[in-house]
Design an enzyme around this catalytic site. Structure first.
Site, PDB file in Angstrom:
ATOM      1  CE  LYS A 122      -3.895   2.097   2.601  1.00  0.00           C
ATOM      2  NZ  LYS A 122      -5.085   1.863   3.981  1.00  0.00           N
ATOM      3  CB  SER A 198      -8.413   4.083   3.162  1.00  0.00           C
ATOM      4  OG  SER A 198      -7.061   3.550   4.033  1.00  0.00           O
ATOM      5  CB  SER A 222      -8.219   0.880   5.508  1.00  0.00           C
ATOM      6  OG  SER A 222      -8.584   1.877   5.871  1.00  0.00           O
TER       7      SER A 222
END
Length: 530
Positions: A122, A198, A222
């Site tokens: 990420k 996210s 997330s």
């Protein structure tokens, strides 16, 4: 009359014809053998990949080349006019890292724990040599001088860092994955749908087999939300089990990094590598005296036998829960019982509604400013300057401007103690533990989301996020595992939650459930390349 010469001639002619047929067929036979021998990365496991490398059916380089080819073919190429768009930056050194893996294997005939495994990161993890932006155009071009602790752990275990993945800008949204640095990521099971947020870029890419597995971060949802929306296994670890050092924060005292994978075994393998104390993150000292665990040892095919599990119906016996999500949840509960679990149904927490109203606190401005102060080469050095630049998307306007506005009277922005020292969180955690102890529970379960993935652009229909309170506000671990599909091919996940540092127990339960149900499926839009 002697017919022997004629018979011999006939046999020679037949033999000649057979040889001709075989020669004509040989290219097809060779192609078929090559096709059978070629290692296909779609839907593979860490064990599959490493076995193929050890047996000489593939190499570390060939594995990485396969993933890079899939990224080129699928991530930026429109399918029915829509792009998956999960990757922000591909590691230009990925093939060199793969070559080093092959050289090491040739010399030692051994693979480290993650040797040959291509991992997606990420874009809020510091990654040496790779742009790290937190989804923000304001951070374009920022390259950290060193790895975050968790990325360093991956490298030390032999992982190949393949790419950085898209995320909700500054990790603000649990509902969608849209950033000013890379645009919108879509759900690989239906490109008109969101992958949640996210960590939606990691989730979409792992689901579409653009990498073997990946890292997400979880402040309130997330890791688990995107994993549920993309038919993956995602683990939010106990706060203190994995280091937060080198991760761009949202609310530092709630943030935690963890694995996202296509199966429980891979998630357990990654967690084994990621877990451990770090002097740079004091909360991990809670784990300093605990023995280092190999979470793969808890992959118990009958792990649910004798388990006592509470069913938190408050999260899905609601007017807005999607009927199909409720139906697959009920089937999942039946499976738990069939596998030998004892369900306490329903399970409730006395005073839940009153306690949960005062739990959230955090200071994004202070946390981000502290992170930027540790990175003097960052393009901006404080949140106020980033807001003044205007380099952010409109959908985070309220959140990002609110973060630099003076706090309101009822704002719990600061002080915001760590989860283990914040009085409202202590009271809530004690209430949950007391309710579990009363029923002698090992874990509780509920659907990770009560509704299927929304259509892109839909911010009005019920969201169904069940992940914001029980795990992040107690510090307790939670694991989501695929439990079925709704409305055709829209994934749904089941969450197992337990007390602090009970990851081994949750992995036992999730693995048994996964192996019994076999619900995970590769998205049909992203098949093997020809």
């Amino acid at each position: 009359m002697n017919r022997l010469p004629q018979v011999r001639d006939s046999l020679r002619m037949r033999t000649f014809r057979i040889i001709c047929v075989l020669l004509l067929a040989l290219p097809a036979i060779v192609r078929a053998q090559t096709t059978r021998a070629r290692f296909d990365v779609v839907g593979t496991t860490i064990a599959d990949t490493q076995t193929a490398i050890r047996e000489g059916r593939t190499t570390c380089r060939a594995v990485v080349e396969s993933y890079l080819a899939r990224i080129r073919a699928y991530d930026q190429t429109p399918i029915d006019g829509l792009r998956l768009n999960s990757i922000v930056t591909v590691n230009p050194d990925a093939l060199a890292e793969a070559d080093a893996c092959d050289r090491n294997f040739a010399a030692t005939h051994k693979l480290p724990l993650l040797g040959g495994i291509a991992v997606l990161i990420k874009d809020n993890y510091d990654t040496q040599g790779l742009q790290t932006t937190g989804g923000s155009l304001a951070m374009k071009g920022f390259v950290p001088a060193s790895d975050s602790t968790l990325v360093a752990h991956l490298r030390a275990a032999g992982a190949i860092i393949l790419a950085k993945t898209n995320m909700a800008e500054w990790a603000f949204s649990p509902y969608l994955t849209v950033s000013s640095i890379a645009g919108i990521t879509r759900n690989p099971y239906d490109l008109t749908r969101v992958p949640a947020g996210s960590s939606g870029g990691t989730a979409a890419a792992v689901a579409a087999s653009l990498g073997e597995s990946g890292l997400g971060t979880d402040t309130g949802n997330s890791i688990r939300g995107p994993s549920s929306h993309n038919d993956l296994v995602g683990i939010r670890p106990t706060i203190g089990l994995t280091s937060r050092s080198g991760i761009i924060p949202l609310f530092a005292n709630n943030d935690v990094g963890g694995p996202m994978a296509r199966n429980v075994a891979d998630a357990a393998t990654l967690l084994t590598v990621l877990a451990g104390p770090d002097p740079a993150d004091p909360v991990t000292q809670l784990d300093a005296d605990r023995p280092k665990l190999d979470y793969m040892q808890f992959l118990d095919r009958h792990g649910l036998r004798g388990a006592r599990i509470g069913v938190f119906r408050q999260y899905f016996n609601t007017a807005t829960t999607d009927p199909e999500v409720k139906a697959v949840t009920e089937r999942a509960l039946h499976t738990l019982e069939q596998e030998g679990a004892v369900l306490v149904d329903p399970f409730s927490i006395p005073g839940y509604d009153a306690m949960e109203k005062n739990l959230w606190c955090g200071d994004f401005q202070a946390d981000l400013d502290a992170y930027l102060a540790r990175h003097p080469n960052a393009p901006y050095h404080d949140l106020a300057s980033i807001v003044a630049s205007g380099l952010y998307l409109p959908y985070i306007e309220e959140e990002i401007r609110g973060s630099i506005a003076p706090p309101k009277a009822d704002d719990r922005r600061t002080p915001c103690p760590d989860v283990y020292y914040d009085p409202p969180k202590i009271a809530f955690r004690n209430a949950l533990l007391a309710a579990m102890a009363k029923e002698h529970l090992d874990a509780i379960v509920y659907p990770t989301w009560g509704n299927p993935p929304r259509k892109v652009g839909d911010m009005e229909s019920p969201a169904g996020d069940n992940s914001q309170i029980l795990s992040p506000q107690t510090g307790f671990p939670a694991i989501t595992v695929p439990m079925g599909f709704t409305h055709g091919m829209l994934p749904a996940g089941l969450t197992f939650l337990g007390p602090a540092f009970s990851e081994s127990t949750l992995i036992r339960f999730a693995y048994d459930f996964e192996q019994t149900t076999g619900q995970r499926k590769d998205p049909p839009l992203f098949p093997a390349l020809p």
